[in-house]
Write an enzyme that holds these catalytic residues in place. Structure first.
Site: not given
Ligand SMILES: O=P(O)(O)OC[C@H]1O[C@H](OP(=O)(O)OP(=O)(O)O)[C@H](O)[C@@H]1O
Ligand SMILES: Nc1ncnc2[nH]cnc12
Length: 188
Positions: A76, A113
């Site tokens: 994203r 998370e």
């Molecule tokens: O602070 P954190 O606990 O590390 O989480 C934050 C990350 O989690 C999500 O990405 P995700 O890994 O789900 O990837 P995506 O954008 O490919 O769905 C979000 O876009 C951040 O990059």
């Molecule tokens: N709760 C949440 N919603 C969207 N993106 C995340 N990345 C990590 N935790 C998330």
């Protein structure tokens, strides 16, 4: 500093943009795992007027001349990084999940998370001293951001700023990023 307004909506760029972001976030319970409240920012990306205001707000906060290149974190973060790059005339570097980059890369593994992952950046992504603005949609535990900022520095960049649209304050990602220039448009 984080600002607050009467309804309690707060963010580092003030209440107006914080309210704007808040108006375009959907809460999705139990995604991708039971117990996680997923914050879906797709409605913000899909609203052209709001998306433009958010991008302009990020550029205004940092100042057009404070960075030489933008990093977007898969997936994203790519959307946000590309828009900032186009708006300011700089380039984009993708920080990708493991195994996606075709040339020699640095890797960093981390916990987020709802799981664990590895991110990578091309070893030649930056010229020495490149000032790098790093962007993503959500800051939760900070694992993703910490790994990315480390990768930027290992690849020779200097972190000029780190911006997210939404910070989940209760997960205390900022603590993990102590000393880093964290900027969140909305903190909940
Ligand atoms: O602070 P954190 O606990 O590390 O989480 C934050 C990350 O989690 C999500 O990405 P995700 O890994 O789900 O990837 P995506 O954008 O490919 O769905 C979000 O876009 C951040 O990059
Ligand atoms: N709760 C949440 N919603 C969207 N993106 C995340 N990345 C990590 N935790 C998330």
């Amino acid at each position: 500093m984080t600002e607050t307004h009467s309804a309690g909506v707060r963010g580092d760029s003030g209440p107006e943009v914080a309210r704007l972001v808040a108006s375009r976030v959907l809460d999705v319970p139990d995604f991708p795992k039971p117990g996680v409240m997923f914050k879906d920012l797709m409605p913000l990306f899909a609203d052209g007027e709001v998306f433009r205001e958010v991008i302009d707000g990020i550029v205004e906060y940092h100042g057009r001349d404070s960075f030489d290149i933008v990093v977007g974190i898969e997936a994203r973060g790519f959307v946000i990084a590309a828009a900032i790059a186009y708006a300011t005339g700089v380039g984009v570097v993708p920080v990708r999940k493991a195994g996606k980059l075709p040339r020699a890369a640095y890797s960093a593994s981390y916990a987020l998370e709802y799981g664990e992952a590895t991110l990578e950046v091309h070893q030649d992504a930056f010229t020495a001293g490149h000032r790098v603005l790093v962007v993503d949609d959500v800051l939760a535990t900070g694992g993703t951001a910490e790994a990315t900022l480390d990768l930027v520095e290992r690849a020779g960049g200097t972190v000029a700023g780190f911006t997210v649209l939404l910070e989940l304050g209760f997960l205390e990602g900022r603590k993990k990023l102590a000393g880093r220039p964290v900027h969140a448009l909305l903190t909940v």
